[in-house]
Write an enzyme that holds these catalytic residues in place. Structure first.
Site, short mmCIF file in Angstrom:
data_model
loop_
_atom_site.label_atom_id
_atom_site.label_comp_id
_atom_site.label_asym_id
_atom_site.label_seq_id
_atom_site.Cartn_x
_atom_site.Cartn_y
_atom_site.Cartn_z
N HIS A 1 -8.67 -1.89 -3.39
CA HIS A 1 -7.27 -1.92 -3.83
C HIS A 1 -6.93 -3.30 -4.38
CE1 HIS A 1 -6.49 1.99 -2.44
NE2 HIS A 1 -6.26 1.73 -1.17
N HIS B 1 0.83 -1.21 0.00
CA HIS B 1 0.00 0.00 0.00
C HIS B 1 0.86 1.26 0.00
CE1 HIS B 1 -2.73 3.18 1.31
NE2 HIS B 1 -3.70 2.41 0.86
N GLY C 1 -10.51 -5.76 -0.74
CA GLY C 1 -11.18 -4.47 -0.84
C GLY C 1 -10.91 -3.92 -2.22
N LEU D 1 -3.59 -7.00 4.31
CA LEU D 1 -4.33 -7.86 5.25
C LEU D 1 -5.77 -8.06 4.81
CD1 LEU D 1 -3.50 -6.94 8.93
CD2 LEU D 1 -2.83 -8.95 7.63
#
Lengths: 156, 130
Positions: free
Chosen positions: B75, B9, B73, B70
């Site tokens: 992304h 990220h 979603g 983790l």
């Protein structure tokens, strides 16, 4: 009585918490505490204060908070202490302990390698959307909402 | 030649990536993949297209991308596959595959158990059988 709360960020996407639910179930099977719950910071229910209240209602006197974060960043250093202050004020007889975040662990390297060795063509990754649809909660903020992939709105 | 692309990220705090880099160093030491590169979605460099360029420049014929995330979603399910599809258009002779996000691994559950037992009183840790 001990309770464990996995503290997680939460997601707008329906079903995003499925992997975390599986990890919580693993902790339950290990018998580490009579109660193992998840409390979210944002978006996904139950939110952390609600989870704390439920644990206390079921008799928890000591709550172990496990940050489900790779690094102890802003959410763990700023948001979590604020939530804990509120929880302590609300339940003064309950004690709270915060564990380390996931951080560094050799097993993460093995997990990366295993994931790579099981990798699939890019087209298959889009299949994951179908899994999200299976956990539809009619959330207007979900990225799937009102798309053809949303079971709540997309069938017309 | 296979390349492992670790998709991260990124963080405005460079420190936040330190432990991830330790994990990636360990992956390199294991020697499974001749090429290992890290690419960031936000905040840090190289970005993911830049990391893919680096893999191809080192001779990669296949890039295997794994999200160091983790959670699933937008992304993981949309942004990262879109970046890989763009890269495939740029490098039509390179194969691209994607692994599941790190949070799916049962290793995460084992690590959570350890974090809990480290914080519980000794008796409870022994009871956990770890």
């Amino acid at each position: 009585m001990n309770a464990i709360i996995l503290f997680s960020h939460g997601s707008l996407l329906c079903g995003a918490e499925q992997a975390l639910q599986a990890h919580a179930e693993h902790l339950r099977r290990q018998g580490l505490a009579p109660l193992v719950r998840i409390g979210f910071l944002n978006y996904t229910e139950p939110l952390f204060p609600q989870t704390v209240a439920e644990c206390v209602a079921q008799g928890a006197t000591h709550i172990l908070v496990v940050p489900y974060f790779l690094v102890p960043g802003y959410f763990v250093r700023v948001d979590l202490p604020r939530l804990l202050d509120e929880a302590r004020a609300r339940f003064p007889s309950v004690t709270f302990t915060v564990t380390d975040a996931i951080g560094y662990d050799e097993r993460l390297a093995d997990a990366l390698i295993a994931s790579a060795q099981a990798a699939r063509p890019l087209e298959h990754e889009r299949d994951v959307w179908k899994q999200a649809a299976a956990f539809c909660r009619r959330n207007p903020e979900c990225p799937l909402f009102a798309t053809p992939r949303c079971p709540a709105t997309g069938s017309e | 030649m296979q390349a492992l692309l670790v998709m991260v990220h990124g963080s405005p705090r460079p420190d936040a990536n330190r432990e991830m880099f330790r994990v990636v160093d360990l992956v390199k030491q294991r020697g499974v993949f001749p090429i290992v590169e890290v690419g960031f979605m936000e905040c840090n460099t190289p970005d993911i297209p830049g990391a893919i360029d680096a893999c191809v420049a080192q001779g990669a014929s296949e890039v295997i991308a794994v999200p160091y995330f983790l959670h699933t979603g937008t992304h993981v399910m949309e942004d990262l596959p879109a970046l890989l599809e763009e890269a495939r258009a740029r490098y039509p002779r390179v194969q691209f595959r994607m692994g599941t996000f790190l949070g799916c691994s049962t290793a995460i559950a084992d690590i959570l158990v350890d974090r809990v037992t480290a914080a519980l009183p000794n008796g409870s840790a022994a009871q956990a059988g770890c």
